[in-house]
Design a protein around this motif. Structure first.
Motif, mmCIF file in Angstrom:
data_model
loop_
_atom_site.group_PDB
_atom_site.id
_atom_site.type_symbol
_atom_site.label_atom_id
_atom_site.label_comp_id
_atom_site.label_asym_id
_atom_site.label_seq_id
_atom_site.Cartn_x
_atom_site.Cartn_y
_atom_site.Cartn_z
ATOM 1 N N PHE A 171 -5.295 3.580 -13.572
ATOM 2 C CA PHE A 171 -4.791 2.224 -13.713
ATOM 3 C C PHE A 171 -4.021 1.768 -12.488
ATOM 4 C CE2 PHE A 171 -5.598 3.227 -18.120
ATOM 5 C CZ PHE A 171 -5.939 2.007 -18.676
ATOM 6 N N LYS A 172 -4.126 0.477 -12.228
ATOM 7 C CA LYS A 172 -3.274 -0.144 -11.215
ATOM 8 C C LYS A 172 -2.685 -1.420 -11.800
ATOM 9 C CE LYS A 172 -7.012 -2.565 -8.905
ATOM 10 N NZ LYS A 172 -7.789 -2.776 -7.703
ATOM 11 N N LYS A 173 -1.485 -1.700 -11.402
ATOM 12 C CA LYS A 173 -0.783 -2.884 -11.915
ATOM 13 C C LYS A 173 -1.310 -4.118 -11.199
ATOM 14 C CE LYS A 173 3.761 -4.133 -13.438
ATOM 15 N NZ LYS A 173 5.137 -3.669 -13.556
ATOM 16 N N ILE A 174 -1.673 -5.153 -11.990
ATOM 17 C CA ILE A 174 -2.184 -6.366 -11.381
ATOM 18 C C ILE A 174 -1.218 -7.541 -11.518
ATOM 19 C CG2 ILE A 174 -4.607 -5.695 -11.450
ATOM 20 C CD1 ILE A 174 -4.916 -7.364 -14.001
ATOM 21 N N LYS A 175 -0.230 -7.424 -12.415
ATOM 22 C CA LYS A 175 0.876 -8.405 -12.490
ATOM 23 C C LYS A 175 2.002 -7.903 -13.329
ATOM 24 C CE LYS A 175 -1.827 -11.616 -15.307
ATOM 25 N NZ LYS A 175 -1.862 -12.771 -16.051
ATOM 26 N N ASP A 230 1.863 7.896 -10.533
ATOM 27 C CA ASP A 230 1.826 8.223 -9.111
ATOM 28 C C ASP A 230 2.798 7.357 -8.314
ATOM 29 O OD1 ASP A 230 -0.270 10.068 -9.564
ATOM 30 O OD2 ASP A 230 -1.716 8.438 -9.504
ATOM 31 N N SER A 231 2.953 6.114 -8.748
ATOM 32 C CA SER A 231 3.822 5.153 -8.063
ATOM 33 C C SER A 231 4.208 4.088 -9.088
ATOM 34 C CB SER A 231 3.085 4.524 -6.881
ATOM 35 O OG SER A 231 2.142 3.573 -7.332
ATOM 36 N N PRO A 232 5.070 3.148 -8.734
ATOM 37 C CA PRO A 232 5.406 2.072 -9.674
ATOM 38 C C PRO A 232 4.222 1.169 -10.024
ATOM 39 C CG PRO A 232 7.081 2.228 -7.964
ATOM 40 C CD PRO A 232 5.936 3.122 -7.547
ATOM 41 N N THR A 233 3.129 1.266 -9.258
ATOM 42 C CA THR A 233 1.982 0.378 -9.500
ATOM 43 C C THR A 233 0.693 1.126 -9.837
ATOM 44 O OG1 THR A 233 1.492 0.304 -7.140
ATOM 45 C CG2 THR A 233 2.919 -1.444 -8.010
#
Length: 176
Positions: free
Chosen positions: A172-176, A150-153
């Protein structure tokens, strides 16, 4: 009259010859242009956007953590389950890109020793599709999956059975 006919034929032949020469050199210089083709996706560069740590909520007080790392030109993904703050290894996913096939080949290894193999590739810059199988055998495919970025994160991971029914979804979401 004969001279006029001769001059007309000569003029026509010169124009035809000149046109033929122009077309010939145009084809040599520019090539023959057919229908426009889709640009090839740079599979490895697209996958590099996933490098980092991602998490998805899988239940109450439960997270699935994916840690993507480069391993030379290959990728390693360590997957852990965190339940009420306690981290437990879930599986390790190793993957490499086969440039002849234009696909990634992955091998998931579980702490119990069981394994899953899969093959997949980007079908657009925002979507990766794959098939789960036994030992990369296309005749033994037992499920399919799809990453939608959906997005880069953020990305969604969908799992499907062979009938195409959604069996699981992780956000999922990017956390680091």
């Amino acid at each position: 009259m004969t001279n006029l006919l001769f001059l007309t034929k000569t003029c026509f032949m010169k124009k035809l010859l000149l046109t033929t020469i122009i077309v010939f050199f145009s084809v040599c210089f520019y090539g023959i242009q057919g229908q426009t083709t889709q640009p090839q996706l740079n599979q490895q560069e697209l996958w590099k956007q996933t490098i980092g740590t991602w998490q998805a909520e899988t239940g109450k007080d439960t997270l699935e953590i994916w840690d993507y790392r480069l391993y030379g030109e290959a990728f390693i993904i360590n997957v852990d389950m965190v339940i009420k703050g306690k981290k437990t290894p879930l599986y390790m996913n190793n993957m490499g890109f086969n440039s002849n096939q234009g696909k990634f080949y992955g091998f998931a290894l579980y702490p119990s020793g069981s394994t899953i193999t899969w093959i997949g590739s980007y079908v657009s810059d925002k979507k990766f599709k794959g098939e789960l199988s036994a030992y990369y055998n296309p005749e033994s495919v037992w499920g399919k999956f799809e990453f939608n970025f959906d997005s880069p994160t953020t990305f969604n991971l969908h799992f499907f059975n062979m009938e195409g029914n959604l069996t699981n979804e992780l956000k999922f979401k990017k956390i680091k």
